[in-house]
Design an enzyme around this catalytic site. Structure first.
Site, PDB file in Angstrom:
ATOM      1  N   HIS A  37       0.819  -1.206   0.000  1.00  0.00           N
ATOM      2  CA  HIS A  37       0.000   0.000   0.000  1.00  0.00           C
ATOM      3  C   HIS A  37       0.856   1.261   0.000  1.00  0.00           C
ATOM      4  O   HIS A  37       1.974   1.263   0.513  1.00  0.00           O
ATOM      5  CB  HIS A  37      -0.890   0.038   1.246  1.00  0.00           C
ATOM      6  CG  HIS A  37      -2.161  -0.736   1.106  1.00  0.00           C
ATOM      7  ND1 HIS A  37      -3.313  -0.385   1.770  1.00  0.00           N
ATOM      8  CD2 HIS A  37      -2.463  -1.827   0.376  1.00  0.00           C
ATOM      9  CE1 HIS A  37      -4.273  -1.245   1.461  1.00  0.00           C
ATOM     10  NE2 HIS A  37      -3.780  -2.128   0.627  1.00  0.00           N
ATOM     11  N   GLU A 106      -6.152  -1.030  -5.914  1.00  0.00           N
ATOM     12  CA  GLU A 106      -7.185  -0.131  -5.398  1.00  0.00           C
ATOM     13  C   GLU A 106      -6.803   1.308  -5.719  1.00  0.00           C
ATOM     14  O   GLU A 106      -5.626   1.673  -5.692  1.00  0.00           O
ATOM     15  CB  GLU A 106      -7.339  -0.275  -3.871  1.00  0.00           C
ATOM     16  CG  GLU A 106      -7.654  -1.670  -3.398  1.00  0.00           C
ATOM     17  CD  GLU A 106      -6.415  -2.394  -2.904  1.00  0.00           C
ATOM     18  OE1 GLU A 106      -5.349  -1.758  -2.750  1.00  0.00           O
ATOM     19  OE2 GLU A 106      -6.507  -3.614  -2.689  1.00  0.00           O
TER      20      GLU A 106
END
Length: 322
Positions: A37, A106
């Site tokens: 991330h 994402e």
């Protein structure tokens, strides 16, 4: 059956992630898995270190335990050539203990480079091209690629391991499972869905099948529920939301109505190891053989102690229900 431990890179600073890796190896886990991330899901998680630096430190500090990304998006924030090089390096440094988990990503993490966030159909086409580029570079030599979305020009990964990393492709539907069978060496999922495994095997997939199991361990149930509610309520929004929101503040808003009862419906909560074993059973029934224990509780060391004493062995001994 192999049992893994999910490292919450969004909830702990980088040195603590490495420490937990060492502790997980001592506890008897077969592998650890960490996300890749740029941002945490929620601001109050407070962390999101660079996964590829963590992997180098983890490889250096451990001897046996497998290392896996769960998962890396190899096509917007990164170019797949960079991931091909990074994964090859980690595989060498770890002595062939690395699994490259790959997925379509994402918006939370990928929009930061200003390249936009394509529609899901486009992202899946880009993922296919990214996988083709990674596997092309792992053949050795100078390589070029001219895809619809991604290009490669005269690139070569000079340091290739003698055993290439396993590529496990994330799936939320039959098409992605078929892609995992065609371009990957394994399957990665977050739901106990037999249709994902069946689509993978029907398309010719024979490799490992990874699945994350949500748990929240604490000495009492209420503490476990409250910890999961505070840091992990985003997980109840579902992938159609999780893939599209741009920042932690959006996830905070989207998950504002999640209740303690909602948490209890998603996570096994508290000290009862029977409940945590039962939480893993549907994933085994669905055909997954690499079970990842994902603890959202407030005490990682307490959870790791419980895993070492009993939980790892009990999950490893699970077999499909009749």
């Amino acid at each position: 059956m192999q049992v893994g431990y999910k490292l919450a890179t969004e909830a702990f600073p980088p040195d603590e992630v490495v420490r937990q890796t060492v502790r997980a190896e001592a506890a008897g886990f077969d592998f650890v898995e960490l996300s890749d991330h740029f941002h945490p899901w929620l601001d109050n998680q407070g962390h999101s270190a660079f996964t590829w630096s963590l992997l180098g430190a983890m490889a250096a500090r451990t001897e046996r335990i497998g290392l896996a990304t769960g998962v890396t998006c190899p096509m917007i924030r990164y170019h797949p050539a960079i991931i091909a090089q990074a994964a090859a390096t980690v595989q060498i440094l770890s002595g062939n203990r690395f699994t490259l988990g790959i997925g379509a990503g994402e918006r939370l993490n990928e929009h930061v480079v200003g390249a936009g966030w394509p529609a899901v159909r486009t992202r899946h086409k880009m993922l296919r091209e990214a996988l083709e580029i990674i596997k092309l570079l792992w053949q050795g030599g100078y390589r070029s690629y001219d895809g619809q979305y991604l290009q490669l020009e005269d690139a070569r990964v000079f340091d290739l391991p003698d055993q290439l990393p396993v590529i496990a492709v994330a799936s939320g539907g039959r098409n992605a499972s078929a892609l995992a069978a065609e371009y990957g060496d394994g399957l990665f999922a977050t739901e106990p869905r037999v249709d994902l495994v069946e689509a993978y095997t029907q398309a010719g997939g024979t490799g490992p099948r990874y699945a994350e199991v949500p748990m929240a361990w604490a000495p009492d149930e209420e503490s476990a529920v409250q910890a999961a509610l505070e840091t992990s309520r985003w997980a109840l929004t579902g992938w159609k939301v999780m893939s599209e929101l741009p920042n932690p503040v959006n996830f905070a808003a989207a998950s504002a109505t999640v209740s303690p009862d909602d948490i209890r419906g998603q996570f096994s909560c508290g000290p009862d190891l029977d409940a945590h074993v039962q939480q893993a059973q549907p994933y085994v029934d669905a055909g997954f053989d690499h079970i990842v224990l994902q603890n959202a509780g407030p005490d990682p060391d307490g959870f790791l102690d419980a895993c070492e004493r009993e939980l790892i062995g009990r999950v490893r001994d699970l077999t499909p229900s009749s």
